[in-house]
Write a protein that holds these residues in place. Structure first.
Motif, short mmCIF file in Angstrom:
data_model
loop_
_atom_site.label_atom_id
_atom_site.label_comp_id
_atom_site.label_asym_id
_atom_site.label_seq_id
_atom_site.Cartn_x
_atom_site.Cartn_y
_atom_site.Cartn_z
N MET A 153 21.04 -8.73 -5.57
CA MET A 153 20.94 -8.01 -4.71
C MET A 153 19.58 -8.10 -3.85
O MET A 153 19.23 -7.24 -2.97
N CYS A 154 19.30 -10.02 -3.50
CA CYS A 154 17.99 -10.34 -2.99
C CYS A 154 19.11 -10.75 -1.45
O CYS A 154 19.11 -11.90 -1.53
N HIS A 155 19.00 -9.62 -0.60
CA HIS A 155 19.61 -9.14 0.50
C HIS A 155 19.11 -8.38 1.96
O HIS A 155 18.92 -7.04 1.48
N PRO A 156 19.09 -8.50 2.38
CA PRO A 156 18.07 -8.23 3.38
C PRO A 156 19.11 -5.89 3.66
O PRO A 156 18.63 -5.41 3.16
N ALA A 157 20.56 -6.49 3.21
CA ALA A 157 20.94 -5.05 3.29
C ALA A 157 20.62 -4.33 2.12
O ALA A 157 20.89 -2.89 2.69
N TYR A 158 19.52 -4.70 1.08
CA TYR A 158 20.03 -3.65 0.05
C TYR A 158 18.14 -3.34 0.40
O TYR A 158 17.82 -2.65 -0.89
N PHE A 159 17.28 -4.06 1.34
CA PHE A 159 16.29 -3.53 1.16
C PHE A 159 15.72 -2.90 2.21
O PHE A 159 16.45 -3.17 3.17
N GLY A 160 15.22 -1.47 1.47
CA GLY A 160 14.51 -0.85 2.86
C GLY A 160 13.02 -0.54 3.60
O GLY A 160 12.78 0.03 4.84
N SER A 161 11.94 -1.56 3.00
CA SER A 161 11.22 -0.58 3.46
C SER A 161 10.36 -2.51 3.74
O SER A 161 10.14 -3.37 3.54
N TRP A 162 10.88 -2.55 5.97
CA TRP A 162 10.35 -3.91 5.93
C TRP A 162 8.88 -4.12 6.36
O TRP A 162 7.92 -3.06 7.59
N SER B 251 10.06 -7.47 1.86
CA SER B 251 10.55 -5.53 1.65
C SER B 251 10.18 -5.43 0.42
O SER B 251 10.11 -6.53 -0.72
N ALA B 252 10.25 -4.49 -0.26
CA ALA B 252 10.17 -3.57 -1.28
C ALA B 252 11.36 -2.82 -1.34
O ALA B 252 11.80 -2.11 -0.17
N ASP B 253 12.07 -2.19 -2.21
CA ASP B 253 12.89 -1.26 -2.55
C ASP B 253 13.20 -1.26 -3.22
O ASP B 253 12.48 -1.51 -4.80
N TYR B 254 12.64 0.25 -4.09
CA TYR B 254 13.07 1.20 -5.49
C TYR B 254 14.37 0.87 -6.05
O TYR B 254 14.88 0.67 -7.00
N ASP B 255 15.33 1.41 -5.60
CA ASP B 255 16.41 1.35 -5.66
C ASP B 255 17.48 -0.21 -5.43
O ASP B 255 18.15 -0.30 -6.70
N VAL B 256 16.87 -1.23 -5.51
CA VAL B 256 17.36 -2.41 -6.44
C VAL B 256 17.41 -2.92 -7.77
O VAL B 256 15.89 -2.84 -8.71
N THR B 257 18.24 -2.76 -8.07
CA THR B 257 18.17 -2.70 -9.43
C THR B 257 18.57 -4.17 -10.16
O THR B 257 18.14 -4.75 -11.54
N SER B 258 19.53 -4.92 -9.34
CA SER B 258 19.19 -6.46 -9.78
C SER B 258 19.47 -7.66 -8.94
O SER B 258 19.47 -7.86 -7.80
N SER C 17 0.68 -1.25 0.07
CA SER C 17 0.07 -0.10 0.32
C SER C 17 1.13 1.22 0.07
O SER C 17 1.88 0.77 0.82
N GLY C 18 0.77 2.24 -0.99
CA GLY C 18 1.30 3.59 -0.36
C GLY C 18 2.58 3.60 -1.96
O GLY C 18 2.71 4.40 -2.36
N PHE C 19 2.02 2.84 -2.48
CA PHE C 19 3.23 2.57 -3.80
C PHE C 19 2.89 0.78 -4.95
O PHE C 19 2.16 1.11 -3.79
N SER C 20 3.47 1.23 -5.44
CA SER C 20 3.00 0.10 -6.65
C SER C 20 4.00 -1.28 -6.73
O SER C 20 5.29 -0.95 -7.48
N ALA C 21 3.76 -2.01 -6.28
CA ALA C 21 4.01 -3.21 -6.13
C ALA C 21 4.86 -3.30 -6.97
O ALA C 21 6.03 -3.83 -7.31
N TYR C 22 4.99 -3.28 -8.65
CA TYR C 22 5.24 -3.20 -9.55
C TYR C 22 6.36 -2.44 -10.28
O TYR C 22 7.36 -3.17 -11.31
N ASP C 23 6.84 -1.70 -9.62
CA ASP C 23 7.39 -0.66 -9.25
C ASP C 23 8.88 -0.48 -8.77
O ASP C 23 9.27 -0.01 -8.41
N TYR C 24 8.57 -2.29 -7.84
CA TYR C 24 9.77 -2.24 -6.69
C TYR C 24 9.91 -3.56 -7.20
O TYR C 24 9.30 -3.96 -7.03
N ALA C 25 11.41 -3.57 -6.75
CA ALA C 25 11.99 -5.14 -6.77
C ALA C 25 10.92 -5.46 -5.20
O ALA C 25 11.24 -4.46 -3.94
#
Length: 127
Positions: free
Chosen positions: A108-117, A97-104, A25-33
């Motif tokens: 980058m499927c590691h907790p350190a790269y994801f910011g919203s939990w 978790s979702a993150d906009y900046d995860v490019t691969s 909610s509050g964002f489109s899951a399509y646009d985020y990793a």
């Protein structure tokens, strides 16, 4: 406000199946990793499966390959983790978790790269 909420956890017998949901909610899951992570008692949080932003590129940890499937329903703004042939070692708290900046997600499927939990959902595999 960006928010993810997990659901679908529970007690399941070895060899059984479970489907976890991550409602965005509050964002489109399509646009985020989007990633699924788990944490067993006494262990660090680890990446289980991730799906890339705007494309259906996926990553699976070796321990869950060929058993788990990640998918995204854009109409429902929800990401799922289908868990089949579960094992006792799959027990843990599962987080989305979702993150906009995860490019691969493959690197980058590691907790350190994801910011919203989310708060997590407990999965217990036991007979």
């Amino acid at each position: 406000q960006l928010q993810v909420v997990e659901s679908g956890g529970g007690l399941v017998k070895p060899g059984g199946s479970l489907r976890l949901s991550c409602a965005a909610s509050g964002f489109s899951a399509y646009d985020y990793a989007i990633g699924w992570f788990r944490q067993a008692p006494g262990k660090e949080r680890e990446g289980v499966s991730c799906i890339g932003s705007r494309v259906d590129i996926t990553y699976y940890a070796d321990s869950v390959k060929d058993r788990f499937t990640i998918s995204r329903d854009n109409a429902k703004n929800t990401v799922y983790l289908q868990m089949n042939s579960v094992k006792p070692e799959d027990t843990g708290v599962y987080y989305c978790s979702a993150d906009y900046d995860v490019t691969s997600v493959r690197t980058m499927c590691h907790p350190a790269y994801f910011g919203s939990w989310g708060r997590g959902t407990q999965v217990t595999v036991s007979s």
